[in-house]
Design a protein around this motif. Structure first.
Motif, PDB file in Angstrom:
ATOM      1  N   UNK A 253       0.735  -1.204   0.044  1.00 31.28           N
ATOM      2  CA  UNK A 253      -0.072  -0.072  -0.073  1.00 31.28           C
ATOM      3  C   UNK A 253       0.995   1.057   0.113  1.00 31.28           C
ATOM      4  N   UNK A 254       2.084   1.430   0.989  1.00 30.86           N
ATOM      5  CA  UNK A 254       2.669   2.367   0.895  1.00 30.86           C
ATOM      6  C   UNK A 254       3.507   2.700  -0.434  1.00 30.86           C
ATOM      7  N   UNK A 255       3.807   1.375  -1.306  1.00 28.06           N
ATOM      8  CA  UNK A 255       4.606   1.655  -2.426  1.00 28.06           C
ATOM      9  C   UNK A 255       3.560   2.122  -3.655  1.00 28.06           C
ATOM     10  N   UNK A 256       2.435   1.633  -3.667  1.00 30.21           N
ATOM     11  CA  UNK A 256       1.347   2.060  -4.477  1.00 30.21           C
ATOM     12  C   UNK A 256       1.228   3.560  -4.268  1.00 30.21           C
ATOM     13  N   UNK A 257       0.771   3.975  -2.937  1.00 30.82           N
ATOM     14  CA  UNK A 257       0.722   5.246  -2.726  1.00 30.82           C
ATOM     15  C   UNK A 257       1.645   6.106  -3.132  1.00 30.82           C
ATOM     16  N   UNK A 258       3.006   5.648  -2.893  1.00 28.94           N
ATOM     17  CA  UNK A 258       4.285   6.523  -3.373  1.00 28.94           C
ATOM     18  C   UNK A 258       4.165   6.753  -4.808  1.00 28.94           C
ATOM     19  N   UNK A 259       3.838   5.669  -5.526  1.00 28.09           N
ATOM     20  CA  UNK A 259       3.944   5.680  -7.006  1.00 28.09           C
ATOM     21  C   UNK A 259       2.791   6.694  -7.632  1.00 28.09           C
ATOM     22  N   UNK A 260       1.597   6.502  -6.823  1.00 24.85           N
ATOM     23  CA  UNK A 260       0.416   7.473  -7.135  1.00 24.85           C
ATOM     24  C   UNK A 260       0.757   8.921  -6.902  1.00 24.85           C
ATOM     25  N   UNK A 261       1.410   9.219  -5.721  1.00 23.05           N
ATOM     26  CA  UNK A 261       1.885  10.663  -5.571  1.00 23.05           C
ATOM     27  C   UNK A 261       2.782  11.247  -6.612  1.00 23.05           C
ATOM     28  N   UNK A 262       3.607  10.413  -6.972  1.00 29.88           N
ATOM     29  CA  UNK A 262       4.582  10.635  -7.842  1.00 29.88           C
ATOM     30  C   UNK A 262       4.043  11.131  -9.260  1.00 29.88           C
ATOM     31  N   UNK A 263       3.103  10.273  -9.746  1.00 33.18           N
ATOM     32  CA  UNK A 263       2.479  10.342 -11.118  1.00 33.18           C
ATOM     33  C   UNK A 263       1.400  11.520 -11.051  1.00 33.18           C
ATOM     34  N   UNK A 264       0.781  11.912  -9.696  1.00 40.69           N
ATOM     35  CA  UNK A 264       0.309  12.931  -9.583  1.00 40.69           C
ATOM     36  C   UNK A 264       0.840  14.268  -9.625  1.00 40.69           C
ATOM     37  N   UNK A 265       2.051  14.073  -8.794  1.00 45.92           N
ATOM     38  CA  UNK A 265       3.137  15.422  -8.869  1.00 45.92           C
ATOM     39  C   UNK A 265       3.331  15.795 -10.392  1.00 45.92           C
ATOM     40  N   UNK A 266       3.484  14.717 -11.283  1.00 44.52           N
ATOM     41  CA  UNK A 266       4.204  14.911 -12.668  1.00 44.52           C
ATOM     42  C   UNK A 266       3.132  15.500 -13.615  1.00 44.52           C
ATOM     43  N   UNK A 267       2.025  14.742 -13.243  1.00 44.16           N
ATOM     44  CA  UNK A 267       0.704  15.258 -14.154  1.00 44.16           C
ATOM     45  C   UNK A 267       0.382  16.692 -13.970  1.00 44.16           C
ATOM     46  N   UNK A 268       0.262  17.129 -12.212  1.00 43.91           N
ATOM     47  CA  UNK A 268      -0.025  18.693 -12.137  1.00 43.91           C
ATOM     48  C   UNK A 268       1.071  19.471 -12.587  1.00 43.91           C
ATOM     49  N   UNK A 269       2.383  18.941 -12.380  1.00 43.90           N
ATOM     50  CA  UNK A 269       3.412  20.059 -12.783  1.00 43.90           C
ATOM     51  C   UNK A 269       3.423  20.046 -14.384  1.00 43.90           C
ATOM     52  N   UNK A 270       3.090  19.033 -14.875  1.00 45.82           N
ATOM     53  CA  UNK A 270       3.127  19.131 -16.475  1.00 45.82           C
ATOM     54  C   UNK A 270       2.074  20.173 -16.884  1.00 45.82           C
ATOM     55  N   UNK A 271       0.831  19.937 -16.312  1.00 44.03           N
ATOM     56  CA  UNK A 271      -0.178  20.782 -16.659  1.00 44.03           C
ATOM     57  C   UNK A 271      -0.028  22.168 -16.315  1.00 44.03           C
ATOM     58  N   UNK A 272       0.601  22.538 -15.296  1.00 48.53           N
ATOM     59  CA  UNK A 272       0.734  23.800 -14.969  1.00 48.53           C
ATOM     60  C   UNK A 272       1.946  24.519 -15.587  1.00 48.53           C
ATOM     61  N   UNK A 273       2.784  23.504 -16.238  1.00 48.46           N
ATOM     62  CA  UNK A 273       3.766  24.231 -17.014  1.00 48.46           C
ATOM     63  C   UNK A 273       3.590  25.241 -18.143  1.00 48.46           C
TER      64      UNK A 273
END
Length: 596
Positions: A349-369
């Protein structure tokens, strides 16, 4: 005959004195230790009463037996005459003080009881029992040695008596027989019983009945045996209780617990481990990744306990891919008790949560750029007055907005870079280069900032250093980040040292400043994402050191920080001479990365 009589008197006096010494030293010591151990166990019973809700009754039991403990400890200290007895008594006193302190913690209702309290209290009680047993064994050995001395003196006396018998005929023979009958037989019986005690037989007793010194010694001896029997029963009960407690703890651990003996045979597991072993994928034995860790620790005797989710083992359990963080260590002992302990913590669960967090940060950062870049372009056009003149206030507002947008875009770019490195999509170029080149390029990149801060940058590296493999552009980012941070905290007029040194099959790159230093509680957190030291008012999003760590990990290396308050800090990166790009999922070999 007169000489024989005088010798008999002296020998009798010696025996009586030795008997008195035994009675008032060794036997009194044994009784005191036995009473002390009994009182310690009663204080444990009082603590258990408090835990079960009977505070007043438990406190009363503790108070009564605490005085007994102090009295018996004083008796034992008074009985210790030689260095060995004093050393054991000092260890016993220290263990008693530790136990009493632990027991007194429970008497204060406002005291916070730590989770390890029960285990520490039981360990202190166990230590007292072991030290008490050692003292009693020493007393037994002392008694046995004294009895051996008795036997030797008595045999000598017998031979002298025999010689006197031949000289003094029947009268001397009768006298020697009566003396030997009165002294030798009890001593021989004491010697025999002492040997049986040394072999662990505490059920024996001395059957000598008289009102003389030997008779009193026999009574004390039998009383000591009664105490020893009671102590052994109590000790066996404590060992059984401790073993049952440990088995319950292991059985209910939320992590999978495995214990291998010296022959790599699995002999102890808990419920969580049994659940894994019942999986169809584990039908033919443990996965090779698990066996490899067991063999590694079995051979090296070194602890293996990674704390990063990226180091988790990927295992298939009941048709699911699960992530397990292992902790493996070697247990020292004789061959029947030593082996390897392995614990597998399910961090899926921690690993999947970490991967989900990283993906979310990447998507949001890309959309804001994209919109921020567009806004940045508009502000640049306004600042260049392409759409009309600006007054001073407007220019200041546009410049402030432009700086804020630049900082936000830099943070977003850092987030995207960090996300790419963590996900393994970052492209690294493998090259062979000299460490001095990396130092000089990093110094050249930051020299202007160093001069503007009125600092001095020194390079310390030997030309004889061997070449290393890696992506020099990415590694230069690590060192320039270290240097930039050093510039922010270094006082004017000081120097920053850029150093490279070989350590076996590795090279250590260091950036050393003379700033305020970093407090111990922050040193393990400086490489975490978004972390900034509270006392240091520096700009930035707290991502630079996180990116540096990921770049080093992608090269099979590591980063770290050493610091001393008031003297400065050293940030370092350790890289292997040869970089195995396939051993880390974050290192993707591809086309060369662009060079600055």
């Amino acid at each position: 005959m007169a000489a024989v009589g005088i010798y008999a008197i002296l020998l009798t006096y010696y025996l009586v004195s030795t008997v008195e010494q035994l009675e008032y030293e060794d036997i009194r010591s044994t009784n005191a230790v036995s009473e002390l151990i009994t009182a310690v166990n009663r204080t444990n019973a009082g603590v258990n009463l408090i835990f079960n809700g009977y505070r007043d009754e438990g406190a009363a039991v503790i108070e009564r037996n605490r005085d007994i403990i102090e009295q018996q400890l004083d008796k034992q200290q008074a009985s210790a005459t030689d260095n060995e007895a004093k050393a054991l008594t000092e260890e016993l006193a220290e263990a008693v003080r530790t136990h009493v302190n632990l027991v007194e913690m429970i008497l204060d209702p406002d005291e916070s009881i730590p989770d390890s309290y029960t285990l520490r209290r039981e360990e202190s009680a166990q230590q007292i029992s072991e030290l008490g047993g050692a003292i009693i064994e020493r007393n037994n050995a002392s008694i046995a040695n004294t009895f051996n001395a008795f036997e030797i003196r008595t045999e000598t006396f017998i031979w002298i008596t025999i010689i006197a018998i031949f000289a003094a005929l029947l009268l001397a023979l009768l006298l020697s027989y009566r003396i030997s009958d009165r002294l030798v037989h009890p001593i021989e019986e004491f010697t025999e019983k002492a040997e049986l005690i040394g072999q662990g037989d505490f059920e024996t007793r001395v059957s000598y009945h008289s009102n003389d010194e030997i008779g009193r010694l026999a009574q004390s001896f039998n009383h000591m045996l009664d105490r020893l029997r009671a102590y052994r029963r109590l000790l066996n009960a404590e060992i059984t209780q401790t073993r049952m407690t440990l088995e319950t703890i292991v059985k209910n651990l939320p992590v999978a617990f495995f214990f291998y003996d010296q022959d790599a045979q699995l002999i102890i597991t808990n419920d969580a481990a049994d659940h894994l072993q019942n999986a169809p994928e584990w039908k033919n034995g443990m996965p090779e990744e698990v066996n490899a860790l067991q063999r590694q620790v079995q051979e090296s005797h070194k602890l293996y306990a990674p704390d990063q989710l990226d180091d988790a083992l990927i295992l298939h359990v009941h048709n699911e891919e699960r992530f397990f963080l292992p902790t493996v260590f070697f247990v020292e002992g004789d061959r029947s008790k030593s082996g390897v302990v392995m614990m597998l913590q399910d961090v899926t669960k921690l690993r999947l949560t970490s991967d989900l967090k990283n993906d979310l940060v990447a998507i949001v950062s890309h959309e804001l750029k994209t919109p921020l870049t567009s806004a940045r372009l508009s502000l640049y056009m306004l600042s260049e007055e392409q759409f009309g003149d600006l007054n001073d206030v407007q220019r200041e507002l546009v410049a402030t907005a432009k700086d804020d947008l630049d900082r936000q875009l830099k943070t977003i770019q850092s987030l995207l870079s960090l996300s790419k490195i963590e996900s393994g999509s970052s492209r690294l170029e493998r090259q062979t280069f000299h460490p001095c080149d990396l130092l000089e390029n990093s110094a050249r990149e930051t020299r202007q900032a160093v001069e503007e801060a009125h600092l001095e940058l020194q390079i310390e590296a030997a030309e004889t250093l061997p070449d290393i493999e890696g992506d020099p552009f990415r590694l230069q980012l690590v060192l320039t980040n270290f240097i930039s941070n050093a510039i922010k905290v270094s006082p004017e007029g000081t120097s920053i040292v850029l150093r490279a040194a070989q350590q076996d099959e590795e090279v250590r790159f260091s950036v050393i400043d003379h700033g305020p230093g970093i407090a111990p509680e922050y040193r393990s957190r400086v490489f975490n994402k978004f972390f900034r030291i509270p006392e240091q008012q520096t700009k930035g999003a707290g991502l630079g050191l996180s990116i540096a760590r990921e770049i080093a990990l992608a090269h099979n290396g590591e980063v770290g920080c050493e610091s001393e308050i008031g003297k400065g800090s050293e940030f370092f990166m350790i890289l292997p001479l040869r970089w195995d790009a396939h051993s880390d999922a974050r290192a993707q070999m591809s086309t060369p990365a662009p060079q600055k």
